[in-house]
Design a protein around this motif. Sequence first.
Motif, PDB file in Angstrom:
ATOM      1  N   ARG A  11       0.862  -1.185   0.000  1.00 26.15           N
ATOM      2  CA  ARG A  11       0.000   0.000   0.000  1.00 26.15           C
ATOM      3  C   ARG A  11       0.902   1.240   0.000  1.00 26.15           C
ATOM      4  N   ASN A  15      -0.108   3.320   6.348  1.00 22.94           N
ATOM      5  CA  ASN A  15       0.674   3.599   7.562  1.00 22.94           C
ATOM      6  C   ASN A  15       2.187   3.669   7.303  1.00 22.94           C
ATOM      7  N   GLN A 171      -6.218  -0.304  10.057  1.00 20.84           N
ATOM      8  CA  GLN A 171      -5.981  -1.260   8.974  1.00 20.84           C
ATOM      9  C   GLN A 171      -6.925  -1.065   7.780  1.00 20.84           C
TER      10      GLN A 171
END
Length: 225
Positions: A11, A15, A171
């Motif tokens: 991703r 994060n 998440q």
Amino acid sequence: MKLMAFNGSPRKAWNTATLLEHACEGAESMGAEAQLIHLSDLYFSGCTSCYACKRLGGESYGRCAIDDDLTPLLAEVEEADAIILGSPIYLGAETGLMRNCLERLLFPYLTYTDGPNIFPKDIRAGFVYTMNMDGKHLADTGLQSRVDLNEYYLRAVYGHAESLLSCDTYQFSDYSLYESDIFDAEAKEKQRMEVFPQDCRAAYQMGVRFCTGGVRQEAPTAPMP
Ligand SMILES: Cc1cc2nc3c(=O)[nH]c(=O)nc-3n(C[C@H](O)[C@H](O)[C@H](O)COP(=O)(O)O)c2cc1C
């Protein structure tokens, strides 16, 4: 000065990437050049056990002989002043993407001798981990040992290692859409709003610190197991 940051999450805006972006901003605030590399954009493999990097008199001695998208970046790391690796924890370890990268970053410079390892210079090296679990279970899950082991190898090659752990991360963008009964979505949101920004500041400070002169840690002298 130059900082290279490697994102081992698939991703590119979540994060791990966010923390690495803060680290890059910290480096840039010191006038350094910072480059964020998303490993998921690259076509590359882990070590293939060819041992060309260890072959006496070989043209690839001390260098990874694989030719793929990671190859030019490995050469750039030799010119950099600092690297920061970032990875989510997947099944108790860094992601496969990051693991493949680590093998290529580290193994060519580790020697099967009692002598020193052969990365050309000492640089700052950091590892930023993100994970769902809260920080209380690091030892029970064996994750602390993994973090320590990665620090050992980073220090052995680069002469320096620091870790930053960002726990209890957010998440999903909407917890109601996923089967995830064990999580308290409100508590997760609170963590995201109150604790994650502190982790981002710590990452920024890592970037600042890595692009400022300072003390070098001693590399371990023990040979590679
Ligand atoms: C395949 C997979 C395995 C995971 N395994 C763990 C785990 O073992 N421990 C943990 O704390 N979190 C685990 N997570 C959660 C991620 O580590 C966490 O959400 C992380 O912050 C994601 O990083 P990102 O947002 O940068 O992609 C897992 C997530 C995925 C997709």
